[in-house]
Design a protein around this motif. Structure first.
Motif, short mmCIF file in Angstrom:
data_model
loop_
_atom_site.label_atom_id
_atom_site.label_comp_id
_atom_site.label_asym_id
_atom_site.label_seq_id
_atom_site.Cartn_x
_atom_site.Cartn_y
_atom_site.Cartn_z
N TYR A 122 3.07 9.69 -11.62
CA TYR A 122 2.80 8.52 -11.12
C TYR A 122 2.00 8.22 -9.87
O TYR A 122 0.81 7.56 -9.78
CB TYR A 122 4.12 7.76 -10.49
CG TYR A 122 4.03 6.27 -10.26
CD1 TYR A 122 4.09 5.28 -11.09
CD2 TYR A 122 3.96 5.97 -8.64
CE1 TYR A 122 4.22 3.96 -10.65
CE2 TYR A 122 3.81 4.84 -8.45
CZ TYR A 122 3.94 3.70 -9.25
OH TYR A 122 3.94 2.39 -8.92
N GLY A 125 -2.05 9.19 -10.76
CA GLY A 125 -2.52 8.34 -11.66
C GLY A 125 -2.54 8.51 -13.00
O GLY A 125 -2.99 7.82 -13.94
N SER A 127 0.13 8.32 -14.99
CA SER A 127 1.03 7.14 -15.51
C SER A 127 0.16 5.71 -15.71
O SER A 127 0.14 5.05 -16.70
CB SER A 127 2.26 6.79 -14.66
OG SER A 127 3.10 7.85 -14.53
N SER A 128 -0.66 5.59 -14.70
CA SER A 128 -1.60 4.34 -14.80
C SER A 128 -2.58 4.58 -15.86
O SER A 128 -2.84 3.81 -16.84
CB SER A 128 -2.33 4.24 -13.52
OG SER A 128 -1.63 3.96 -12.50
N ALA A 161 -7.24 10.47 -17.03
CA ALA A 161 -7.12 10.16 -15.54
C ALA A 161 -6.69 11.44 -15.02
O ALA A 161 -7.22 11.67 -13.76
CB ALA A 161 -5.73 9.15 -15.26
N GLY A 184 -5.78 10.26 -6.48
CA GLY A 184 -4.99 9.78 -7.25
C GLY A 184 -4.53 8.21 -6.99
O GLY A 184 -4.51 7.33 -7.95
N ALA A 188 -5.82 5.42 -9.68
CA ALA A 188 -4.53 4.53 -10.05
C ALA A 188 -4.86 3.25 -9.81
O ALA A 188 -4.45 2.38 -10.54
CB ALA A 188 -3.10 5.14 -9.56
N THR A 192 -5.21 0.39 -12.69
CA THR A 192 -4.11 -0.83 -12.52
C THR A 192 -5.00 -2.07 -12.55
O THR A 192 -4.63 -3.14 -13.26
CB THR A 192 -3.17 -0.59 -11.30
OG1 THR A 192 -2.62 0.59 -11.50
CG2 THR A 192 -2.28 -2.02 -11.37
#
Length: 371
Positions: A122, A125, A127-128, A161, A184, A188, A192
């Motif tokens: 997370y 970045g 997960s983004s 990412a 990060g 991210a 987003t």
């Protein structure tokens, strides 16, 4: 530097990553694993029993035993309860266990690969990136890879990412801890923003609302037909990482020390990044971005088993599974009949933990940079 000295250096670095120090709890890994296994069984039972319709634990296991053919006696429960346990709650609880375990082991490996105790999917970045890839498939209706198109796009986004963050943070052969976190966070934020732009400009309002709810992280909507993919990704990730546990230990001693011990650091990192992106992408595609599990659990389990990844990885997997199953139970019952996205609850737990971790490292003087 001799080989024993290098290994001792690696053990010291493991201690710096662990809140409990290098030797904390190293004599009790078997006990810890047994306790966590028992807790996982209790957690799964609670996840199957608790909800708008309460099912007694004994009846839960009776339904499960009857479904797998262990118990052939006539059932003393209604067909509705059997449907609730087997078709509604069981896939959800198992996805929670799989996702929690997967995020915990990914976070453990990332912290070793970049030698940063704040690393996790997370925060960096990943997960983004996975979310952007998955949402792009949903919004544009891309089905190039058939049923696995969503997971393939999430994997591509996660890998892109992660490589971008790593390349941005690496300067002069070193990774600055501050640059890693800032890179990060910045990447991210950009990803987003692009994701939000896609949602705002799509002309399918109902779909946009569903995707927005998905981006908060949740385990609802899963069924048995889709559970096999995240479970397979978890088994692959744990298997490969456990085989590579010694190399992860070596990397904690620094790139030069690991190279002296015979590890091709660049190749090893690149392969691990691909693996971690694959696991993260598949998990995010299945459950949405659920943050901070990969940050908290590695540090917590090191308190009990030390820093050796041969112990940390399986312990973190069990701990992550237990944590996310209970987080999902809380998400279902805290504001019932409304359901809170489980990603919101993990953020409420992980945010304060992240702040505490930064203050701890600042006091120890370990937050300035890593090799």
């Amino acid at each position: 530097m001799t080989a024993p000295a290098l290994e001792e250096s690696g053990r010291r670095d493991e201690g710096r990553q662990s809140p409990g120090g290098p030797g904390t709890g190293r004599g009790t890994p078997a006990v810890t694993l047994l306790v966590l296994t028992a807790l996982l069984l209790v957690s799964v039972t609670a996840g199957l029993a608790i909800g708008s319709v309460h099912v007694p634990p004994g009846q839960v296991w009776g339904i499960v035993a009857h479904a797998v053919g262990v118990d052939r006696s006539p059932p003393d429960w209604s067909p509705a309860r059997e449907t609730i346990v087997l078709d509604v709650r069981a896939p959800r609880v198992l996805l929670g266990a799989v996702t929690g375990a997967g995020l915990a082991v990914v976070g453990t490996a990332m912290q070793a690969l970049v030698r940063n105790p704040l690393a996790e999917p997370y925060l960096l970045g990943v997960s983004s990136g996975a979310s952007l890839g998955a949402v792009s498939v949903i919004v544009f209706g891309v089905t190039l890879f058939g049923p696995v198109s969503l997971s393939a796009a999430a994997f591509a986004g996660a890998l892109g990412a992660l490589l971008l963050v790593y390349a941005t943070a690496r300067t002069g052969g070193r990774i600055s801890s501050v640059r890693l976190v800032l890179s990060g966070v910045a990447i991210a934020a950009v990803l987003t923003a692009v994701l939000d732009l896609l949602l705002l400009t799509t002309d399918r309002g109902n779909e946009a609302r569903a995707v927005l709810a998905w981006t908060l992280g949740g385990l609802g909507g899963v069924d048995w037909a889709t559970l096999w993919l995240p479970a397979s990704a978890l088994l692959l990730g744990i298997g490969v990482l456990f085989v590579q546990a010694r190399n992860l230990n070596l990397l904690l001693a620094g790139e030069e020390a690991a190279t002296t011990m015979g590890l091709d650091v660049a190749r090893f990192r690149s392969r691990m990044f691909v693996l971690l992106s694959l696991v993260t992408g598949v998990l995010v595609a299945a459950s949405g971005p659920i943050g901070f599990v990969g940050l908290m659990l590695p540090h917590i389990v090191r308190l009990f088993v030390g820093g050796d990844h041969r112990r940390v990885l399986p312990t973190a997997a069990l701990g992550g599974a237990v944590f996310l199953v209970w987080a999902d139970i809380a998400a279902r019952v805290v504001a019932a009949p409304m359901e809170i996205p489980v990603g919101v609850l993990t953020a409420l737990c992980g945010g304060p933990f992240f702040l505490w971790l930064m203050r701890r490292d600042a006091r120890r003087g370990t937050g300035e940079g890593v090799a």
